[in-house]
Scaffold this active site. Structure first.
Site, PDB file in Angstrom:
ATOM      1  N   GLU A  28       0.847  -1.201   0.000  1.00 31.44           N
ATOM      2  CA  GLU A  28       0.000   0.000   0.000  1.00 31.44           C
ATOM      3  C   GLU A  28       0.873   1.237   0.000  1.00 31.44           C
ATOM      4  O   GLU A  28       1.917   1.281   0.661  1.00 31.44           O
ATOM      5  CB  GLU A  28      -0.903  -0.025   1.234  1.00 31.44           C
ATOM      6  CG  GLU A  28      -1.943   1.068   1.295  1.00 31.44           C
ATOM      7  CD  GLU A  28      -2.900   0.872   2.475  1.00 31.44           C
ATOM      8  OE1 GLU A  28      -3.503   1.868   2.899  1.00 31.44           O
ATOM      9  OE2 GLU A  28      -3.054  -0.261   2.962  1.00 31.44           O
TER      10      GLU A  28
ATOM     11  N   ASP B 242       0.195   5.305   0.611  1.00 24.48           N
ATOM     12  CA  ASP B 242      -0.884   6.123   1.185  1.00 24.48           C
ATOM     13  C   ASP B 242      -0.629   7.616   1.149  1.00 24.48           C
ATOM     14  O   ASP B 242       0.429   8.083   1.578  1.00 24.48           O
ATOM     15  CB  ASP B 242      -1.024   5.817   2.692  1.00 24.48           C
ATOM     16  CG  ASP B 242      -1.882   4.616   2.980  1.00 24.48           C
ATOM     17  OD1 ASP B 242      -2.535   4.122   2.068  1.00 24.48           O
ATOM     18  OD2 ASP B 242      -1.876   4.183   4.145  1.00 24.48           O
TER      19      ASP B 242
ATOM     20  N   GLU C 242      -3.150  10.379   3.107  1.00 22.76           N
ATOM     21  CA  GLU C 242      -4.374  10.630   3.856  1.00 22.76           C
ATOM     22  C   GLU C 242      -4.348  12.090   4.304  1.00 22.76           C
ATOM     23  O   GLU C 242      -3.316  12.600   4.730  1.00 22.76           O
ATOM     24  CB  GLU C 242      -4.504   9.708   5.079  1.00 22.76           C
ATOM     25  CG  GLU C 242      -4.733   8.256   4.725  1.00 22.76           C
ATOM     26  CD  GLU C 242      -5.033   7.400   5.949  1.00 22.76           C
ATOM     27  OE1 GLU C 242      -5.102   7.955   7.067  1.00 22.76           O
ATOM     28  OE2 GLU C 242      -5.209   6.187   5.778  1.00 22.76           O
TER      29      GLU C 242
ATOM     30  N   THR D  99       1.418  10.385   5.120  1.00 18.11           N
ATOM     31  CA  THR D  99       1.888   9.429   4.117  1.00 18.11           C
ATOM     32  C   THR D  99       2.386   8.165   4.815  1.00 18.11           C
ATOM     33  O   THR D  99       2.851   8.206   5.951  1.00 18.11           O
ATOM     34  CB  THR D  99       3.024  10.011   3.253  1.00 18.11           C
ATOM     35  OG1 THR D  99       4.187  10.219   4.068  1.00 18.11           O
ATOM     36  CG2 THR D  99       2.607  11.326   2.612  1.00 18.11           C
TER      37      THR D  99
ATOM     38  N   ARG E  71       5.292   3.386   8.755  1.00 16.78           N
ATOM     39  CA  ARG E  71       6.314   4.252   8.146  1.00 16.78           C
ATOM     40  C   ARG E  71       5.717   5.630   7.864  1.00 16.78           C
ATOM     41  O   ARG E  71       5.818   6.163   6.769  1.00 16.78           O
ATOM     42  CB  ARG E  71       6.846   3.632   6.858  1.00 16.78           C
ATOM     43  CG  ARG E  71       7.529   2.280   7.030  1.00 16.78           C
ATOM     44  CD  ARG E  71       8.173   1.848   5.723  1.00 16.78           C
ATOM     45  NE  ARG E  71       8.890   0.593   5.885  1.00 16.78           N
ATOM     46  CZ  ARG E  71       8.445  -0.584   5.439  1.00 16.78           C
ATOM     47  NH1 ARG E  71       7.254  -0.658   4.848  1.00 16.78           N
ATOM     48  NH2 ARG E  71       9.172  -1.670   5.589  1.00 16.78           N
ATOM     49  N   GLU E  72       5.125   6.207   8.869  1.00 21.24           N
ATOM     50  CA  GLU E  72       4.379   7.449   8.673  1.00 21.24           C
ATOM     51  C   GLU E  72       5.296   8.670   8.614  1.00 21.24           C
ATOM     52  O   GLU E  72       6.211   8.805   9.421  1.00 21.24           O
ATOM     53  CB  GLU E  72       3.379   7.657   9.813  1.00 21.24           C
ATOM     54  CG  GLU E  72       2.330   6.557   9.941  1.00 21.24           C
ATOM     55  CD  GLU E  72       2.741   5.423  10.873  1.00 21.24           C
ATOM     56  OE1 GLU E  72       3.950   5.337  11.210  1.00 21.24           O
ATOM     57  OE2 GLU E  72       1.866   4.643  11.267  1.00 21.24           O
TER      58      GLU E  72
ATOM     59  N   TRP F  82      -9.652   9.747  16.426  1.00 21.12           N
ATOM     60  CA  TRP F  82      -8.184   9.901  16.442  1.00 21.12           C
ATOM     61  C   TRP F  82      -7.649  10.995  15.521  1.00 21.12           C
ATOM     62  O   TRP F  82      -6.534  11.486  15.731  1.00 21.12           O
ATOM     63  CB  TRP F  82      -7.494   8.583  16.056  1.00 21.12           C
ATOM     64  CG  TRP F  82      -7.780   8.111  14.655  1.00 21.12           C
ATOM     65  CD1 TRP F  82      -8.785   7.282  14.271  1.00 21.12           C
ATOM     66  CD2 TRP F  82      -7.083   8.460  13.453  1.00 21.12           C
ATOM     67  NE1 TRP F  82      -8.756   7.093  12.911  1.00 21.12           N
ATOM     68  CE2 TRP F  82      -7.716   7.791  12.378  1.00 21.12           C
ATOM     69  CE3 TRP F  82      -5.972   9.264  13.179  1.00 21.12           C
ATOM     70  CZ2 TRP F  82      -7.293   7.906  11.060  1.00 21.12           C
ATOM     71  CZ3 TRP F  82      -5.539   9.383  11.847  1.00 21.12           C
ATOM     72  CH2 TRP F  82      -6.198   8.708  10.811  1.00 21.12           C
TER      73      TRP F  82
ATOM     74  N   ARG G 122       8.596   5.747  20.165  1.00 19.58           N
ATOM     75  CA  ARG G 122       7.901   4.664  19.478  1.00 19.58           C
ATOM     76  C   ARG G 122       8.815   3.469  19.208  1.00 19.58           C
ATOM     77  O   ARG G 122       8.347   2.337  19.117  1.00 19.58           O
ATOM     78  CB  ARG G 122       7.347   5.206  18.162  1.00 19.58           C
ATOM     79  CG  ARG G 122       6.498   4.226  17.400  1.00 19.58           C
ATOM     80  CD  ARG G 122       5.912   4.929  16.211  1.00 19.58           C
ATOM     81  NE  ARG G 122       5.209   4.032  15.334  1.00 19.58           N
ATOM     82  CZ  ARG G 122       4.747   4.373  14.143  1.00 19.58           C
ATOM     83  NH1 ARG G 122       4.937   5.605  13.703  1.00 19.58           N
ATOM     84  NH2 ARG G 122       4.108   3.501  13.397  1.00 19.58           N
TER      85      ARG G 122
END
Length: 285
Positions: free
Chosen positions: A104, A106, A108, A122, A132-133, A198, A273
């Protein structure tokens, strides 16, 4: 005006010109290339197939997908996002394959209160794994006019672009043990939906349904891409430029400038994280 501000001003003045030039051509017809897949009439094809709108209200959102699947290509679409108070809404625009170990790519767009910036989110998934934002605030109002959001996907790189300006690159580093999406064909999807648990400030700002319906608009789809069907891919005649295209030094400089000015989250710097260490690709160039 300092040097970086001047460079940024020149860069985005040029970007505005290229967007104007682009918008006059390559208009895809949504009625022949897309299926509206859900929303009970909230997705609409207008203007003889040249405009598509998706809407969200308190009962439902809506979405569409391409009829074709693609295995590598340059995908362009112009979007105009939900204006006004869009807090709680998400407009997703992405490539995705089928199955439990999907790939995918992305975009958004996370809505916000009037006059506060949208967040462009992304992500890249390989074999069902994302995390992997990278997130950005845009250098323009994405609700005031159409802007072009592109994915260049070839065997070497995935490049995210906004008005032809690169904002993110994900390289093929399979030789270093990092999976890369290259075997699974993907469709292009888009949807608008409520994510007020969220999306805006971690869910602190809820959707104001008195402002509904929330509507995003699409035009000028272009897929200069290999179309996949029945396990075989049919590519454009000749050797398409995008198949081996990467970023030259000038484009890399533009990308670094955008990231330094407008990136608001990068998974590769989020030490809370990843207390055991960042993902391997974060250390490789």
């Amino acid at each position: 005006m300092d040097q970086s501000t001047l460079i940024l001003s020149l860069l985005f003045t040029f970007t505005a010109l290229t967007t104007t030039l682009f918008s006059s051509g390559f208009a895809g017809t949504f009625d022949t290339q897309f299926d509206i897949t859900w929303g009970d009439g909230r997705g609409k094809v207008l203007n003889n197939g040249e405009l598509l709108t998706l809407s969200l209200d308190s009962a439902s959102g809506s979405g569409f997908q391409t009829k074709n699947e693609y295995l590598f290509g340059k995908i362009d679409m112009q979007l105009k996002l939900v204006p006004g108070n869009s807090a709680g809404t998400v407009t997703a625009y992405y490539l995705k394959s089928n199955g439990d170990t999907w790939d995918e790519i992305d975009f958004e767009f996370l809505g916000n209160l009037t006059s506060d910036p949208y967040t462009m989110h992304t992500n890249v998934f390989t074999q069902g794994k994302g995390d992997r934002e990278q997130q950005f605030h845009l250098w323009f109002d994405p609700t005031a006019d159409f802007h072009t959001y592109s994915v260049l996907w070839n065997p070497h790189h995935i490049i995210f672009m906004v008005d032809e300006v690169p904002v993110r690159q994900f390289k093929n580093l399979e030789h270093r043990g990092i999976p890369y999406p290259k075997m699974q064909p993907m469709r292009l999807y888009s949807s608008i939906w409520n994510a007020d648990q969220w999306a805006t400030r971690g869910g602190l700002v809820k959707t104001d349904w008195s402002k509904a319906p929330f509507t995003a608009s699409y035009r000028n789809f272009r897929a200069d891409a290999c179309v996949s069907s029945g396990g075989k891919s049919s590519c454009p005649a000749g050797s398409p430029r995008w198949f081996s295209q990467g970023l030259d030094l000038r484009a890399e400089d533009k990308m670094r400038l955008v990231q330094s000015k407008f990136m608001v989250y990068n998974y590769c710097t989020d030490s809370k994280r990843f207390p055991q260490g960042f993902p391997k690709e974060c250390h490789l160039h």
